[in-house]
Scaffold this motif. Structure first.
Motif, PDB file in Angstrom:
ATOM      1  N   ASP A  35       0.861  -1.177   0.000  1.00  0.00           N
ATOM      2  CA  ASP A  35       0.000   0.000   0.000  1.00  0.00           C
ATOM      3  C   ASP A  35       0.901   1.232   0.000  1.00  0.00           C
ATOM      4  N   PRO A  36       0.702   2.177  -0.933  1.00  0.00           N
ATOM      5  CA  PRO A  36       1.627   3.318  -1.014  1.00  0.00           C
ATOM      6  C   PRO A  36       1.618   4.208   0.218  1.00  0.00           C
ATOM      7  N   ASN A  37       0.566   4.157   1.018  1.00  0.00           N
ATOM      8  CA  ASN A  37       0.485   5.010   2.204  1.00  0.00           C
ATOM      9  C   ASN A  37       0.714   4.244   3.502  1.00  0.00           C
ATOM     10  N   SER A  38       1.040   2.947   3.408  1.00  0.00           N
ATOM     11  CA  SER A  38       1.273   2.137   4.601  1.00  0.00           C
ATOM     12  C   SER A  38       2.612   2.497   5.234  1.00  0.00           C
ATOM     13  N   GLN A  39       2.590   2.864   6.525  1.00  0.00           N
ATOM     14  CA  GLN A  39       3.787   3.311   7.224  1.00  0.00           C
ATOM     15  C   GLN A  39       4.334   2.225   8.146  1.00  0.00           C
ATOM     16  N   SER A  40       5.669   2.244   8.293  1.00  0.00           N
ATOM     17  CA  SER A  40       6.337   1.341   9.227  1.00  0.00           C
ATOM     18  C   SER A  40       7.610   2.032   9.704  1.00  0.00           C
ATOM     19  N   LEU A  41       7.515   2.682  10.867  1.00  0.00           N
ATOM     20  CA  LEU A  41       8.653   3.464  11.356  1.00  0.00           C
ATOM     21  C   LEU A  41       9.868   2.584  11.637  1.00  0.00           C
ATOM     22  N   ILE A  42       9.632   1.302  11.875  1.00  0.00           N
ATOM     23  CA  ILE A  42      10.763   0.391  12.108  1.00  0.00           C
ATOM     24  C   ILE A  42      11.574   0.227  10.825  1.00  0.00           C
ATOM     25  N   ALA A  43      10.912   0.329   9.681  1.00  0.00           N
ATOM     26  CA  ALA A  43      11.587   0.113   8.392  1.00  0.00           C
ATOM     27  C   ALA A  43      11.905   1.422   7.675  1.00  0.00           C
ATOM     28  N   ARG A  44      11.919   2.551   8.378  1.00  0.00           N
ATOM     29  CA  ARG A  44      12.132   3.840   7.722  1.00  0.00           C
ATOM     30  C   ARG A  44      13.566   3.981   7.198  1.00  0.00           C
ATOM     31  N   LEU A  45      13.688   4.668   6.068  1.00  0.00           N
ATOM     32  CA  LEU A  45      14.981   5.005   5.457  1.00  0.00           C
ATOM     33  C   LEU A  45      15.844   3.777   5.191  1.00  0.00           C
ATOM     34  N   ARG A  46      15.217   2.714   4.732  1.00  0.00           N
ATOM     35  CA  ARG A  46      15.982   1.531   4.336  1.00  0.00           C
ATOM     36  C   ARG A  46      16.389   1.686   2.870  1.00  0.00           C
ATOM     37  N   VAL A  65      -1.140  18.176  -5.236  1.00  0.00           N
ATOM     38  CA  VAL A  65      -1.909  17.191  -4.472  1.00  0.00           C
ATOM     39  C   VAL A  65      -1.278  17.038  -3.086  1.00  0.00           C
ATOM     40  N   GLN A  66      -2.105  17.082  -2.072  1.00  0.00           N
ATOM     41  CA  GLN A  66      -1.599  17.107  -0.705  1.00  0.00           C
ATOM     42  C   GLN A  66      -1.333  15.708  -0.164  1.00  0.00           C
ATOM     43  N   PRO A  67      -0.339  15.595   0.748  1.00  0.00           N
ATOM     44  CA  PRO A  67      -0.031  14.313   1.387  1.00  0.00           C
ATOM     45  C   PRO A  67      -1.257  13.786   2.132  1.00  0.00           C
ATOM     46  N   PRO A  68      -1.333  12.442   2.281  1.00  0.00           N
ATOM     47  CA  PRO A  68      -0.306  11.439   1.938  1.00  0.00           C
ATOM     48  C   PRO A  68      -0.348  10.953   0.491  1.00  0.00           C
ATOM     49  N   GLY A  76       8.845   4.996   6.356  1.00  0.00           N
ATOM     50  CA  GLY A  76       8.839   3.559   6.151  1.00  0.00           C
ATOM     51  C   GLY A  76       7.930   3.097   5.024  1.00  0.00           C
ATOM     52  N   ARG A  77       7.485   4.013   4.185  1.00  0.00           N
ATOM     53  CA  ARG A  77       6.636   3.637   3.059  1.00  0.00           C
ATOM     54  C   ARG A  77       7.493   3.147   1.895  1.00  0.00           C
ATOM     55  N   ASP A  78       6.982   2.192   1.148  1.00  0.00           N
ATOM     56  CA  ASP A  78       7.725   1.591   0.046  1.00  0.00           C
ATOM     57  C   ASP A  78       7.864   2.590  -1.106  1.00  0.00           C
ATOM     58  N   VAL A  79       9.092   2.905  -1.483  1.00  0.00           N
ATOM     59  CA  VAL A  79       9.348   3.912  -2.526  1.00  0.00           C
ATOM     60  C   VAL A  79       8.851   3.432  -3.887  1.00  0.00           C
ATOM     61  N   PHE A  80       9.035   2.153  -4.174  1.00  0.00           N
ATOM     62  CA  PHE A  80       8.587   1.626  -5.467  1.00  0.00           C
ATOM     63  C   PHE A  80       7.078   1.732  -5.612  1.00  0.00           C
ATOM     64  N   SER A  81       6.348   1.348  -4.581  1.00  0.00           N
ATOM     65  CA  SER A  81       4.885   1.423  -4.630  1.00  0.00           C
ATOM     66  C   SER A  81       4.411   2.862  -4.756  1.00  0.00           C
ATOM     67  N   ARG A  82       5.019   3.762  -3.993  1.00  0.00           N
ATOM     68  CA  ARG A  82       4.618   5.166  -4.065  1.00  0.00           C
ATOM     69  C   ARG A  82       4.969   5.769  -5.426  1.00  0.00           C
ATOM     70  N   SER A  83       6.076   5.336  -6.009  1.00  0.00           N
ATOM     71  CA  SER A  83       6.456   5.848  -7.330  1.00  0.00           C
ATOM     72  C   SER A  83       5.451   5.417  -8.386  1.00  0.00           C
ATOM     73  N   LEU A  84       4.977   4.181  -8.304  1.00  0.00           N
ATOM     74  CA  LEU A  84       3.991   3.696  -9.274  1.00  0.00           C
ATOM     75  C   LEU A  84       2.682   4.469  -9.159  1.00  0.00           C
ATOM     76  N   PHE A  85       2.202   4.652  -7.931  1.00  0.00           N
ATOM     77  CA  PHE A  85       0.963   5.391  -7.753  1.00  0.00           C
ATOM     78  C   PHE A  85       1.164   6.877  -8.046  1.00  0.00           C
ATOM     79  N   GLY A  86       2.355   7.410  -7.756  1.00  0.00           N
ATOM     80  CA  GLY A  86       2.650   8.792  -8.115  1.00  0.00           C
ATOM     81  C   GLY A  86       2.677   8.982  -9.618  1.00  0.00           C
ATOM     82  N   LEU A  87       3.259   8.023 -10.332  1.00  0.00           N
ATOM     83  CA  LEU A  87       3.253   8.069 -11.793  1.00  0.00           C
ATOM     84  C   LEU A  87       1.830   8.025 -12.322  1.00  0.00           C
ATOM     85  N   ARG A  88       1.017   7.187 -11.740  1.00  0.00           N
ATOM     86  CA  ARG A  88      -0.382   7.048 -12.163  1.00  0.00           C
ATOM     87  C   ARG A  88      -1.129   8.375 -12.037  1.00  0.00           C
TER      88      ARG A  88
END
Length: 295
Positions: free
Chosen positions: A50-61, A238-241, A81-93
């Motif tokens: 999920d492009p907006n799913s957060q996980s502070l334990i996995a941040r900046l990996r 477009v405003q976050p998230p 901690g959000r997945d950059v690949f997933s967010r890039s795909l939805f951002g491209l969309r």
């Protein structure tokens, strides 16, 4: 004795002919453009998270292959901690959707006004061209910032703002082409036969201005992608998230020294989109221009 008319090639045959006439760079742009559109359309299926799913334990990996990389996160994670690949795909969309709607709206506004100016003439033409000159004289980025600050950053307002970017170029092109075509014998013959202005525009004018409009649409599309990215970079898009390519670059710039991958993926997509659209514009222009095909 006249030769029988040669039937027009079917759409697949015409597409195959255009593909064969393209050079290596144009073919690469076609493949890149189609791949990006396919990724954007299939983003809900292709994206692993999920492009907006957060996980502070996995941040900046970092991306896979680097030390501290987390399994499953191909291009790493961002500051939340959000997945950059997933967010890039939805951002491209979303970026492609906004740019496509904005460019289409600009085409409709500018094309209609240019057609009206070229056919009617007189005070109507003078008023439309005065508005065109005003638009050209004022830097549109400042106008966009003003409108978004006043009207807000909803999707509808952003599409409206992007649609107002570049309409004057369509108006100038269409008006110039219409004035040129109106002096040609086949238009004079249609008018002498009693054809209404709307029929002349639909049957005789519009088919003859497709090529310059295709070129201008592709130029406008790439420019609107950059404009939307600029507005999102400044925090007025477009405003976050919700992610767009520009907002990802804008947020990630604060982490460039320690996590450059946050910016690298969306920035590369912006570059690929603008490259593919510009090259595709030249390719489509060559295919749509009957004068070039006749050589």
């Amino acid at each position: 004795m006249m030769n029988p008319a040669v039937p027009a090639p079917s759409a697949p045959a015409a597409a195959l002919q255009l593909w064969r006439s393209a050079d290596a760079i144009q073919k690469a742009a076609i493949v890149i453009g189609l791949s990006l559109v396919l990724l954007a359309v299939l983003a809900p299926i292709v994206a692993p998270f999920d492009p907006n799913s957060q996980s502070l334990i996995a941040r900046l990996r970092p991306p896979l292959g680097f030390e501290r990389a987390k399994a499953g996160h191909l291009l790493g994670t961002d500051e939340l901690g959000r997945d950059v690949f997933s967010r890039s795909l939805f951002g491209l969309r979303l970026t492609l959707m906004l740019a496509g709607l904005g460019a289409t709206l600009g085409l409709l506004i500018g094309g209609t006004l240019g057609l009206l100016a070229g056919i009617v003439g007189g005070r109507t033409e003078a008023s439309i061209m005065a508005a065109v000159d005003t638009q050209i004289a004022v830097p549109f980025t400042l106008v966009a910032l003003f409108l978004l600050a006043i009207l807000g950053s909803s999707i509808e307002v952003i599409v409206l703002v992007l649609g107002l970017a570049g309409w004057e170029q369509y108006a100038r092109i269409v008006r110039g082409e219409v004035r040129r075509l109106m002096k040609l014998p086949f238009i004079e013959a249609a008018r002498a036969a009693g054809a209404a202005p709307l029929r002349i525009a639909h049957r005789h004018l519009l088919p003859n201005i497709v090529s310059p409009l295709v070129v201008q649409f592709t130029l406008a599309l790439s420019n609107i992608v950059l404009l939307e990215s600029t507005l999102s970079f400044l925090g007025l898009g477009v405003q976050p998230p919700t992610a767009t390519l520009g907002s990802m670059v804008g947020i990630g710039r604060d982490y460039m020294p320690t996590a450059p991958w946050i910016v690298a993926a969306p920035a590369m997509m912006i570059l690929l989109v603008t490259f593919a659209v510009q090259i595709l514009g030249d390719w489509l222009r060559d295919g749509a221009d009957v004068r070039l095909r006749a050589r």
